[in-house]
Scaffold this motif. Structure first.
Motif, PDB file in Angstrom:
ATOM      1  N   LYS A  92     -17.503 -12.907  14.988  1.00 48.27           N
ATOM      2  CA  LYS A  92     -16.856 -14.192  15.277  1.00 48.27           C
ATOM      3  C   LYS A  92     -15.375 -13.999  15.595  1.00 48.27           C
ATOM      4  CE  LYS A  92     -19.921 -17.048  12.414  1.00 48.27           C
ATOM      5  NZ  LYS A  92     -20.012 -17.892  11.185  1.00 48.27           N
ATOM      6  N   TYR A  93     -14.730 -13.129  14.853  1.00 47.59           N
ATOM      7  CA  TYR A  93     -13.311 -12.862  15.094  1.00 47.59           C
ATOM      8  C   TYR A  93     -13.111 -12.227  16.471  1.00 47.59           C
ATOM      9  CZ  TYR A  93      -8.643 -10.873  14.591  1.00 47.59           C
ATOM     10  OH  TYR A  93      -7.331 -10.538  14.787  1.00 47.59           O
ATOM     11  N   CYS A 132     -25.279 -19.161  19.829  1.00 46.12           N
ATOM     12  CA  CYS A 132     -24.475 -19.879  18.829  1.00 46.12           C
ATOM     13  C   CYS A 132     -23.216 -19.094  18.486  1.00 46.12           C
ATOM     14  CB  CYS A 132     -25.308 -20.127  17.568  1.00 46.12           C
ATOM     15  SG  CYS A 132     -26.607 -21.367  17.775  1.00 46.12           S
ATOM     16  N   PHE A 133     -23.343 -17.762  18.413  1.00 49.81           N
ATOM     17  CA  PHE A 133     -22.146 -16.949  18.179  1.00 49.81           C
ATOM     18  C   PHE A 133     -21.144 -17.145  19.319  1.00 49.81           C
ATOM     19  CE2 PHE A 133     -24.526 -14.540  15.018  1.00 49.81           C
ATOM     20  CZ  PHE A 133     -23.531 -14.156  14.129  1.00 49.81           C
ATOM     21  N   ARG A 176     -11.259 -15.002  24.439  1.00 50.42           N
ATOM     22  CA  ARG A 176     -11.778 -16.323  24.786  1.00 50.42           C
ATOM     23  C   ARG A 176     -12.522 -16.291  26.115  1.00 50.42           C
ATOM     24  NH1 ARG A 176      -6.761 -20.310  22.978  1.00 50.42           N
ATOM     25  NH2 ARG A 176      -6.690 -19.612  20.798  1.00 50.42           N
ATOM     26  N   ASN A 203     -20.885 -19.529  21.437  1.00 54.04           N
ATOM     27  CA  ASN A 203     -20.382 -20.905  21.470  1.00 54.04           C
ATOM     28  C   ASN A 203     -19.615 -21.285  20.200  1.00 54.04           C
ATOM     29  OD1 ASN A 203     -21.580 -21.266  23.986  1.00 54.04           O
ATOM     30  ND2 ASN A 203     -23.493 -22.029  23.102  1.00 54.04           N
ATOM     31  N   LYS A 204     -19.479 -20.311  19.282  1.00 57.43           N
ATOM     32  CA  LYS A 204     -18.715 -20.495  18.032  1.00 57.43           C
ATOM     33  C   LYS A 204     -19.334 -21.557  17.126  1.00 57.43           C
ATOM     34  CE  LYS A 204     -14.561 -19.229  20.598  1.00 57.43           C
ATOM     35  NZ  LYS A 204     -13.210 -19.624  21.032  1.00 57.43           N
ATOM     36  N   THR A 205     -20.681 -21.594  17.095  1.00 55.27           N
ATOM     37  CA  THR A 205     -21.383 -22.542  16.222  1.00 55.27           C
ATOM     38  C   THR A 205     -22.350 -21.835  15.280  1.00 55.27           C
ATOM     39  OG1 THR A 205     -23.114 -22.903  17.899  1.00 55.27           O
ATOM     40  CG2 THR A 205     -21.220 -24.420  17.919  1.00 55.27           C
ATOM     41  N   SER A 206     -22.279 -20.523  15.191  1.00 56.08           N
ATOM     42  CA  SER A 206     -23.204 -19.790  14.322  1.00 56.08           C
ATOM     43  C   SER A 206     -22.926 -20.083  12.854  1.00 56.08           C
ATOM     44  CB  SER A 206     -23.090 -18.283  14.580  1.00 56.08           C
ATOM     45  OG  SER A 206     -23.876 -17.567  13.643  1.00 56.08           O
ATOM     46  N   ASN A 265     -18.879 -12.281  10.523  1.00 55.99           N
ATOM     47  CA  ASN A 265     -17.498 -12.758  10.616  1.00 55.99           C
ATOM     48  C   ASN A 265     -16.651 -11.854  11.519  1.00 55.99           C
ATOM     49  OD1 ASN A 265     -17.955 -14.971   8.974  1.00 55.99           O
ATOM     50  ND2 ASN A 265     -17.383 -13.898   7.087  1.00 55.99           N
ATOM     51  N   ILE A 295     -15.019 -12.643  19.109  1.00 56.42           N
ATOM     52  CA  ILE A 295     -15.249 -13.689  20.107  1.00 56.42           C
ATOM     53  C   ILE A 295     -14.061 -14.642  20.179  1.00 56.42           C
ATOM     54  CG2 ILE A 295     -16.706 -15.704  20.638  1.00 56.42           C
ATOM     55  CD1 ILE A 295     -19.070 -14.045  19.473  1.00 56.42           C
ATOM     56  N   GLU A 296     -13.431 -14.884  19.039  1.00 60.40           N
ATOM     57  CA  GLU A 296     -12.258 -15.757  19.012  1.00 60.40           C
ATOM     58  C   GLU A 296     -11.080 -15.114  19.750  1.00 60.40           C
ATOM     59  OE1 GLU A 296     -10.255 -19.157  18.439  1.00 60.40           O
ATOM     60  OE2 GLU A 296     -12.317 -18.843  17.726  1.00 60.40           O
TER      61      GLU A 296
END
Length: 246
Positions: free
Chosen positions: A135-136, A118-119, A142, A121-124, A132, A138-139
């Motif tokens: 997430k940053y 989920c992390f 790409r 796939n950016k859905t966590s 966070n 992973i963003e």
């Protein structure tokens, strides 16, 4: 520091820390000598003998490991770790490992394998500060995907008087770039010879003098060693006929 249940025991897990890490490539005979020399100073970690499994994430062109191998002052990696072979409900650790000016910083969240997906796939739904930060990360990078599985057998010790000083010995280091799951089992291509051991020394400040004296007296010197870099080199050697990014 939080606790998770491992079998019938509670295992204390640190989710963020900063420390110096120094690596030494030694022989099994040298490991025996070191352990004998330091036995009055150290104690085994409660979970000191374990098999550690990791999945390193990278871009399709291996951007993260290529940048790391250039030797910059700042480098970072993203990996998923389990202690032993994982199943669907096993706690696993998604972590950012950063290094700046010789100091290693780790930030990690406890999740499951599906939670880690989920992390990626950016859905966590996790919203802690560390979540966070991941997430940053992973963003920014790409198209991150599982790149390499690396496992090893680790034995860990702590200084009796300073829990911040830690010595670990890794052997049977294996890598593979297929079956990229923490549930598939421990197998792959060896990174070290049968007689080699990777010793890592981890401390918040300087090493204690009694330990540096042991290293000096026995001619044991630090080395630059990255398990993921070694695996990447092996991948390039195997794929010499194809595209090479090194």
């Amino acid at each position: 520091m939080i606790e998770i249940r491992k079998g019938v025991k509670l295992m204390k897990i640190q989710t963020n820390f900063n420390r110096y890490e120094t690596k030494y490539l030694i022989t099994k005979k040298q490991q025996e000598m070191i352990l004998k020399a330091v036995e009055k100073h150290i104690k085994p970690d409660e979970y000191g003998k374990s098999t550690i499994c990791n999945i390193y994430f990278d871009t399709p062109d291996y951007l993260l490991i290529r940048r790391s191998m250039e030797g910059p002052m700042y480098k970072e990696k993203l990996r998923l770790r389990s202690y032993g072979v994982a199943n669907k409900s096993t706690p696993v650790f998604l972590e950012i490992k950063k290094k700046f000016d010789s100091v290693v910083y780790k930030r990690r969240v406890i999740t499951t394998q599906s939670g880690a997906k989920c992390f990626i796939n950016k859905t966590s739904s996790q919203t802690t500060q560390i979540a966070n930060e991941i997430k940053y990360f992973i963003e920014r990078y790409r198209n991150l995907q599982p790149a390499v599985f690396i496992s090893y057998e680790r034995e860990a010790f702590y200084d009796k008087n300073d829990d911040n000083f830690r010595i670990t010995f890794d052997k049977n280091i294996l890598w593979r770039d297929y079956d990229l799951s923490l549930s598939k089992g421990v197998y792959g291509t060896p990174i070290l010879s049968r007689d080699e051991v990777l010793m890592e020394v981890k401390c918040a400040e300087a090493m204690p003098l009694w330990f540096t004296k042991i290293l000096s007296e026995n001619g044991i010197y630090k080395t630059s060693f990255s398990k993921y870099s070694k695996a990447y080199h092996a991948i390039n050697e195997r794929n010499k006929g194809g595209k090479k990014y090194a």
